[in-house]
Design an enzyme around this catalytic site. Sequence first.
Site, PDB file in Angstrom:
ATOM      1  CE1 TYR A 156       0.060  -6.788   5.812  1.00 53.81           C
ATOM      2  CE2 TYR A 156       0.972  -7.330   7.961  1.00 53.81           C
ATOM      3  CZ  TYR A 156       0.251  -6.475   7.149  1.00 53.81           C
ATOM      4  OH  TYR A 156      -0.277  -5.319   7.662  1.00 53.81           O
ATOM      5  CE  LYS A 163      -0.242  -2.617   9.596  1.00 52.34           C
ATOM      6  NZ  LYS A 163      -0.643  -1.192   9.686  1.00 52.34           N
TER       7      LYS A 163
HETATM    8  C1  KAL Z   1      -1.385 -10.710   3.743  1.00 47.18           C
HETATM    9  C2  KAL Z   1      -2.021  -9.731   3.107  1.00 47.18           C
HETATM   10  C3  KAL Z   1      -2.076  -9.674   1.617  1.00 47.18           C
HETATM   11  C4  KAL Z   1      -1.401  -8.434   1.075  1.00 47.18           C
HETATM   12  C5  KAL Z   1       0.098  -8.340   1.364  1.00 47.18           C
HETATM   13  C6  KAL Z   1       0.678  -7.199   1.742  1.00 47.18           C
HETATM   14  C7  KAL Z   1       0.001  -5.948   2.065  1.00 47.18           C
HETATM   15  C8  KAL Z   1       0.710  -4.935   2.563  1.00 47.18           C
HETATM   16  C9  KAL Z   1       0.102  -3.615   2.929  1.00 47.18           C
HETATM   17  C10 KAL Z   1       0.968  -2.438   2.504  1.00 47.18           C
HETATM   18  C11 KAL Z   1       0.484  -1.205   3.245  1.00 47.18           C
HETATM   19  C12 KAL Z   1       0.841  -2.270   0.997  1.00 47.18           C
HETATM   20  C13 KAL Z   1       1.790  -1.292   0.326  1.00 47.18           C
HETATM   21  O1  KAL Z   1       2.576  -0.618   0.951  1.00 47.18           O
HETATM   22  C14 KAL Z   1       1.663  -1.215  -1.180  1.00 47.18           C
HETATM   23  C15 KAL Z   1       2.663  -0.268  -1.846  1.00 47.18           C
HETATM   24  O2  KAL Z   1       3.891  -0.934  -2.087  1.00 47.18           O
HETATM   25  C16 KAL Z   1       2.144   0.192  -3.232  1.00 47.18           C
HETATM   26  N1  KAL Z   1       0.870   0.941  -3.130  1.00 47.18           N
HETATM   27  C17 KAL Z   1       0.815   2.284  -3.038  1.00 47.18           C
HETATM   28  O3  KAL Z   1       1.810   2.990  -3.020  1.00 47.18           O
HETATM   29  C18 KAL Z   1      -0.566   2.896  -2.912  1.00 47.18           C
HETATM   30  C19 KAL Z   1      -0.802   3.811  -4.095  1.00 47.18           C
HETATM   31  C20 KAL Z   1      -0.631   3.624  -1.583  1.00 47.18           C
HETATM   32  C21 KAL Z   1      -1.963   4.274  -1.331  1.00 47.18           C
HETATM   33  O4  KAL Z   1      -0.424   2.633  -0.603  1.00 47.18           O
HETATM   34  C22 KAL Z   1       0.274   2.950   0.528  1.00 47.18           C
HETATM   35  N2  KAL Z   1       0.480   1.947   1.376  1.00 47.18           N
HETATM   36  O5  KAL Z   1       0.678   4.069   0.715  1.00 47.18           O
HETATM   37  C23 KAL Z   1      -2.615  -8.627   3.910  1.00 47.18           C
HETATM   38  C24 KAL Z   1      -4.084  -8.384   3.658  1.00 47.18           C
HETATM   39  C25 KAL Z   1      -4.940  -9.636   3.888  1.00 47.18           C
HETATM   40  C26 KAL Z   1      -4.582  -7.282   4.634  1.00 47.18           C
HETATM   41  C27 KAL Z   1      -3.934  -5.937   4.369  1.00 47.18           C
HETATM   42  C28 KAL Z   1      -4.092  -5.345   3.023  1.00 47.18           C
HETATM   43  C29 KAL Z   1      -3.239  -5.362   5.379  1.00 47.18           C
HETATM   44  C30 KAL Z   1      -2.587  -4.040   5.365  1.00 47.18           C
HETATM   45  O6  KAL Z   1      -1.668  -3.822   6.161  1.00 47.18           O
HETATM   46  O7  KAL Z   1      -2.979  -3.155   4.575  1.00 47.18           O
END
Ligand code: KAL
Length: 255
Positions: A156, A163
């Site tokens: 994370y 957060k």
């Molecule tokens: C410990 C957990 C496992 C997952 C680890 C990290 C999760 C981070 C969340 C963050 C928001 C993800 C991203 O930013 C992904 C981004 O690099 C690529 N994806 C995208 O661009 C897509 C297309 C768009 C829609 O995404 C965004 N963010 O715009 C955490 C888990 C158990 C819980 C979670 C998922 C928490 C959370 O914060 O979402």
Amino acid sequence: MGLLTGKKAIVFGIANEKSIAWAIAQAFRREGADLAVTYANETLAKRVIPLAESVGASLVLPCDVRDDDDIKAVFARVERSWGGLDTLVHSVAFANKDELKGSFLNTSREGFSLAMDISAYSLVALAKGAHPLLKERQGSIITLSYYGGQKVFPNYNVMGVAKAALEMSVRYLAEAVGPDGIRVNAISAGPLKTLAAAGVGGFNQIAGHVAEKAPLRRNISQDEVAGAALYLASDLSSGVTGEVHFVDSGYNIIG
Ligand code: KAL
């Protein structure tokens, strides 16, 4: 009468039908709210516009939360259509994929700043933009957090730091806008397989652990988060502000 009949709500952060923001938008419409939604870019627009139309959203607007002009334009449009706002939902976060794995030591200056800007500062920027509209109607601001902002979870990384900043921003904002009758709260949701979670490592392991150890012995659903959002948006929670409310099967109480 719905819980939100007569209320005007704007939801930031729908990406697809699995988004927490989408479950919240649907619940708000079901309970009688008028709805505005935003999309972050043209790729997401293709998914968000049809979803918004399917629930009869009044407004569907572009908004990159890094851009103050976009934010200004959104609230100018809301002002013209509604003259005020009852609820703002912020369900937005981003960090570079390569910084969501491996050691936190590898976090770059740019990556840290980007994650903080999109995932934490954007709440402050939206609150500031919406303030005159929310003040008009004693509005409620709701954001989405995760327990990784309070405890260390593998992968994370910089998102956990963002957060933590987001949750503290909820408290400082609550104090800043409380005198105007505006409330600010966060929902800390358990792991949900959203588009943001797709492709980042360790999700399944964490979700599996929650199902095994949480008091309810299962994971939560998007709809359960939407239920808490309904409460925080409605007059039922009129005495609640500055809170981080867990919707996580009780996982956070387990040592
Ligand atoms: C410990 C957990 C496992 C997952 C680890 C990290 C999760 C981070 C969340 C963050 C928001 C993800 C991203 O930013 C992904 C981004 O690099 C690529 N994806 C995208 O661009 C897509 C297309 C768009 C829609 O995404 C965004 N963010 O715009 C955490 C888990 C158990 C819980 C979670 C998922 C928490 C959370 O914060 O979402």
